[in-house]
Structure formats: C-alpha cells, structure tokens
Design a protein around this motif. Structure first.
Motif, PDB file in Angstrom:
ATOM      1  N   ALA A  73       0.838  -1.210   0.000  1.00 38.47           N
ATOM      2  CA  ALA A  73       0.000   0.000   0.000  1.00 38.47           C
ATOM      3  C   ALA A  73       0.868   1.253   0.000  1.00 38.47           C
ATOM      4  N   ALA A  74       1.974   1.198   0.738  1.00 41.47           N
ATOM      5  CA  ALA A  74       2.851   2.364   0.810  1.00 41.47           C
ATOM      6  C   ALA A  74       3.479   2.650  -0.554  1.00 41.47           C
ATOM      7  N   VAL A  75       3.892   1.612  -1.256  1.00 43.78           N
ATOM      8  CA  VAL A  75       4.479   1.802  -2.590  1.00 43.78           C
ATOM      9  C   VAL A  75       3.424   2.355  -3.537  1.00 43.78           C
ATOM     10  N   SER A  76       2.243   1.786  -3.471  1.00 36.93           N
ATOM     11  CA  SER A  76       1.155   2.241  -4.332  1.00 36.93           C
ATOM     12  C   SER A  76       0.851   3.716  -4.081  1.00 36.93           C
ATOM     13  N   LYS A 108       0.939   9.425  -5.649  1.00 39.80           N
ATOM     14  CA  LYS A 108       1.319  10.823  -5.393  1.00 39.80           C
ATOM     15  C   LYS A 108       2.162  11.369  -6.532  1.00 39.80           C
ATOM     16  N   ARG A 109       2.965  10.508  -7.122  1.00 36.39           N
ATOM     17  CA  ARG A 109       3.825  10.959  -8.225  1.00 36.39           C
ATOM     18  C   ARG A 109       3.070  11.024  -9.557  1.00 36.39           C
ATOM     19  N   ASN A 125      -2.961   5.612 -11.179  1.00 32.32           N
ATOM     20  CA  ASN A 125      -4.233   6.267 -10.853  1.00 32.32           C
ATOM     21  C   ASN A 125      -5.222   5.337 -10.166  1.00 32.32           C
ATOM     22  N   ASP A 126      -4.884   4.048 -10.109  1.00 32.80           N
ATOM     23  CA  ASP A 126      -5.764   3.104  -9.411  1.00 32.80           C
ATOM     24  C   ASP A 126      -4.956   1.837  -9.131  1.00 32.80           C
ATOM     25  N   SER A 127      -5.425   1.079  -8.121  1.00 31.43           N
ATOM     26  CA  SER A 127      -4.736  -0.193  -7.854  1.00 31.43           C
ATOM     27  C   SER A 127      -5.761  -1.272  -7.524  1.00 31.43           C
ATOM     28  N   ALA A 174       6.394   4.042   4.870  1.00 34.46           N
ATOM     29  CA  ALA A 174       6.305   5.226   3.990  1.00 34.46           C
ATOM     30  C   ALA A 174       7.695   5.627   3.498  1.00 34.46           C
ATOM     31  N   GLN A 175       8.665   5.630   4.408  1.00 34.33           N
ATOM     32  CA  GLN A 175      10.036   6.014   4.023  1.00 34.33           C
ATOM     33  C   GLN A 175      10.638   5.003   3.048  1.00 34.33           C
ATOM     34  N   THR A 176      10.435   3.732   3.353  1.00 32.96           N
ATOM     35  CA  THR A 176      11.003   2.683   2.489  1.00 32.96           C
ATOM     36  C   THR A 176      10.377   2.753   1.097  1.00 32.96           C
TER      37      THR A 176
END
Lengths: 174, 378
Positions: A44-47, A52-53, A57-59, A154-156
């Motif tokens: 989820a964090a990678v998604s 954000k970038r 636009n969807d997962s 989030a950082q990773t």
C-alpha cells in the motif's frame, strides 16, 4: 567406480519476460499480497507513493495467502492492471510464491516486479534460477518488515520507488 | 519424460543398457569416483546431501531398486510446477540407494512420492518454508509389516532401517531433484529431526476401530501411504487416570498450544495414539469419529487464549483467522485431523504432530502402494 547423481530437470521451456515500454501516462497497478504480516502495508505504501507521483491512478489487490496465484487469477488481475508488484517475500514459502507470481505475470505479458527482504534473497534467487531468469529484477528491502512502524513503510516506499519504476520499465517521471 | 505410473508392466528402460546421455535426460549424471569416501565427498560438495554418509548409487544398485519398484525408470513421478522441476523414477531410485534402502522398500518410496507430488500436498511451499516442515508419512497395511517397518516402541526414532531410510530417500530426492537445499530453496529457520526421516507404520487399531487406509477409502488388504507436512512430534503424557474424556482433554491441551503457528488457524494434525490410551478410549466405547470430533472441539482457542499467549487478537491481516459460530478459533477442523494407533507400551504416552503453518498450506494425501507382480494394490 561409476555412480549416478541426481540433477534438476526443467519441465518447461523458459518464457520471455514482458517488454518494458513506458506507459506514457497513469496506469492501473496490480498488487499480489502474499498475506504475510505487514505485506499489505508495504504494498500500500508503494502504491501510495506512485499515486502521489502521478504514475498510478488506481490499484487492484489480489490476496494470495496460501498458494501461488493461479493462471486464471493472474489473467483476471492483468486484464485490468498494466503493471504488477508482488510482495513481500519475508519468509521461505512466501518468497517463493511472491517471486513466482511476479515472474509468471511477466512471462504472460505484464511487466512485474517482486519485493523481498534481504534475508530471503537466496531463496528468491533459487526461484529466479528455476524459472530461467537468474537476473530477474526484484526489489530488496531490509528484514524483517513485520516489526516496522507505519513511518518506516512510507520512508522505504519512497526509497525504493525509483527502482520499482525502473524494474517495470516506467521511464517518464512526472 | 512421460508420465507412466503403471506397475507390473515390462521395464523397457533398463538403465544398464543406457548411455550417459540417456541417463542425463532422465535426470541423473554419471560420474567416476575412486571409492566410498570420494563418493561421499562429491555428494557433499554438490550440496545434495543431508549431511549423513550416503551409499554410492552405482548403476547396478539403482537398477536393482528400479526392478523392485516395477516402474519404467524413464517414467515421470510428478513435478513441482512452481519450481518447474520434475522427478523421474530413475532419480527417485538413485536417491533411495543413496539413503540406504533395501530394494523391497522402493514401492513405499514410490507411493510416498505419488502422494508428495499431488498438488494438494503443496510441495513447493512446504519444502521451502521457514517453518521447517518435515515430510511425515504413515504407512498403513500389510506390506509395511512385510518389509519390517516399525509400528511399535521407538518408531519415530533410530533403530529401524525401513523407517529410517524410506523417509531419507524422500528428503534426498527433495534436495537433489527439487533443489530443497538448506539456505537456498529450503529456508527453514530451525528445522527438526523429522526432516531426516519421519516414516512409520500404523499398528492396526483395536477393533472395532478401523485402520487409516480403510478410513481413507482403500481395502483392508491394501497398503497405503498418507503424507502431511508437519512440525516435529510433540510427545504428551497422560497416566493419571483411566478416563477417556480426560485422555482426550490432554490431547486437546497439546493441540491448542497458542504458541504454535497453527493455533486457531484451521491446521492439520496427525495424532498418534499410544497403546494404553487407545485401550482406554476403545474400552469406553469411543469411536474414532467421536475422538476426532472431540479433539476438534476441545482444541479451539479463544481470542483471550491468544492474547494471554502474547499473540494478540486476530485482525484483518490474519486472513485465515476467523471465529466459528461459538466465537472460537478452530485449531483443527475434523476433516484435517488424522488419528492412527502406534507406539510402544509405557505408562501413558502418545504423540501429536502439528501440521505446518495453518490453513491451506498443505493437506493430507493418501496413495495406494503398488507392488510388482501383485494383482492389486498391496
């Protein structure tokens, strides 16, 4: 004295990986969650970072907690998803499943990558070797993941995002 | 290679007539070594040993074993598709010789492979797990007695060649043909002694209980092999009184140990009832179905049990943890429990072997034994 020694025998010809073509716009990301504790958080964090970038636009998530994804499940996922990320390989059996599922999606035509922890790189390499692509591009994160904080995920995710995009062939970075 | 599990047919593939290239096609390379010591060093150097000395698999020894199994050496026993690796009869026989089997054990080795390579067993995951599952096998039926397998005292430990080497033949095959090397494709965090071998013979239970093979749908005169991936055996003791209910409660207490990864996760359990406990239960008129139903019910855990053990309440991240209608988490559904009788006399010992890692990750599989020249499964 002559003796026999067993060797491994490949049962399939080696499939080609999907071509890496820059999608040129926002994509739908397919996530295959192996069900291990905190795998969902990492994916989820990678998604979220990729959203954000402006790259995703969807997962869509496929939870496969006990076995590899079937051909039908992979087909269903990749019918809607342009790119696939699997994870997190943080144990023996789940690493084999995670790497296998990414490589299968890839060999079936959808660029994919797998996230595994550093301790399970040897078993990930075993699967990469077995499926005929010993240099298959995967993402390696610190081990373990199950003890980490939300901030760590989030950082990773920020740290690995570019490598994820490289592995998936996404060259445009809005 | 072609899938061909027919027994009792002619063996067109005499390996002593094959050249090195043919043998390699069937999954074995031919090497020259000076003596046993060099053979052992070579196998160790390839990483396909279990650490114990091996018997050098000369072509002559392997041919003898293949003959006893009655299958074409070129036949495919099965594959692990996730690893894109297969196993031929020739490879299985080579590993069996390395393990030290007598030729007459080979039909049991073959039936075990038939079961382990059934997709329900989930060989790929169970061979690679950090959980360190062993391949546990129960032989049920007369052929086990014919080849001298042990169903009595010390059956899970050293001392019986058939018990020790049949399981070892399977482990060496998993390493040699499927790449299950420790630190590579076997990621066991700890592993356990049962990964060398955990094959034993069921002692036919006291009447009216039925042996495992019959409960699995096979004829009483047949012999079967039932496999399941498990942790090491947990010996339990109950000698305080002769109450059937109390004995079953002791079994359930061992099964619901919240520290086990399978607690509340609809796990497999192999329960081996020792002779005194079997007698107590049978004499109380308890059927095996009642035993299984009771163990399933009494081994359930509550959210409080899990919390007390530090596991914490189940949450959405644990997809396989869902409470039953009474609010309990089921450790072992009745359909995932197998009960057999075996073991030596004592003041009240039995054993449970917890399945590996919970729901969905590997199931019990039973296959019949086929002995060359016999009319039916033996």
């Amino acid at each position: 004295m002559q003796m026999l020694v067993p060797v491994t025998v490949r049962t399939k010809t080696i499939g080609s990986l999907a071509p890496r073509n820059d999608p040129g716009g926002p994509v739908v990301l397919g996530l295959i969650d192996n069900g291990r504790v905190r795998s969902a958080d990492m994916l989820a964090a990678v998604s979220e970072v990729l959203m954000k970038r402006g790259i995703v636009n969807d997962s869509i998530t496929l939870l496969k907690a006990d076995a590899v994804a079937t051909e039908e499940e992979r087909a269903e996922l990749t019918k809607r998803a342009d790119l696939v990320i699997t994870g997190v390989g943080s144990c023996g059996s789940c690493t084999t499943r995670t790497v296998h599922d990414a490589m299968q999606c890839d060999m079936e035509g959808t660029p994919a990558t797998a996230i595994v922890t550093e301790m399970f790189l040897p078993i990930a390499r075993g699967v990469m070797d077995a499926l005929g692509h010993p240099d298959y591009p995967i993402i390696v994160v610190p081990h373990p993941v199950w003890t980490r904080s939300p901030e760590w995920f989030a950082q990773t995710a920020e740290l690995i995002a570019d490598q994820v995009l490289d592995n998936l062939g996404v060259t445009s970075r809005p | 290679m072609e899938k061909n599990c027919m027994a009792g047919t002619a063996l067109p593939g005499d390996i002593l007539e094959m050249n090195a290239s043919d043998l390699l096609t069937q999954g074995c390379k031919t090497v020259s070594v000076a003596d046993d010591a060099e053979a052992n060093d070579y196998v160790l150097s390839l990483g396909i040993s279990d650490g114990l000395p091996i018997v050098p698999p000369t072509p002559e020894a392997v041919a003898q074993v293949i003959k006893a199994g009655g299958r074409d050496p070129r036949a495919l026993l099965g594959e692990v598709p996730q690893r894109q690796r297969s196993l031929s009869v020739l490879q299985a026989a080579t590993c069996a010789v390395m393990a030290g089997i007598r030729p007459e054990y080979f039909p049991v080795v073959l039936a075990t492979w038939d079961a382990v390579l059934d997709p329900s067993y989930n060989a790929s995951s169970s061979l690679s797990s950090t959980g360190g599952a062993g391949i546990t096998a129960v032989v049920s039926g007369p052929y086990g007695r014919t080849i001298g397998m042990n169903s009595g005292a010390g059956l899970l430990g050293p001392g019986n060649r058939a018990n020790a080497t049949i399981g070892r033949a399977i482990r060496l095959g998993a390493i040699g043909a499927f790449g299950a090397k420790v630190g590579v494709m076997d990621a066991s965090s700890f592993s356990h002694g049962g990964k060398y071998s955990c094959h034993f013979l069921e002692e036919d239970p006291p009447l009216p209980w039925l042996p495992l093979r019959v409960r699995e749908g096979f004829p009483a005169e047949s012999t079967t092999v039932t496999v399941v991936p498990t942790d090491g055996p947990r010996q339990l003791f109950h000698g305080a009184n002769a109450s059937a209910e109390a004995v079953l409660r002791t079994f359930a207490a061992s099964m619901r140990d919240a520290s086990h990864v399978g607690a509340g996760r609809r796990n497999n359990f192999l329960v081996v009832i020792g002779p005194e406990h079997a007698e107590v239960l049978r004499d109380a008129g308890t059927t095996l179905e009642e035993v299984i139903e009771c163990l399933s019910r009494e081994s359930r855990v509550s959210a409080e049990d899990l919390e007390r053990a530090g596991i914490g309440r189940p949450d959405a991240a644990s997809a396989d943890l869902a409470p039953d209608a009474d609010g309990y988490y089921v450790t072992a559904p009745a359909e995932k429990i197998r009960v057999v009788t075996a073991g030596g006399p004592g003041p009240g010992w039995s054993v449970v072997l917890p399945g590996w890692a919970g729901a969905g990750l590997g199931r019990f599989v039973t296959k019949p034994l086929i002995v060359p020249g016999a009319d039916t499964a033996q």
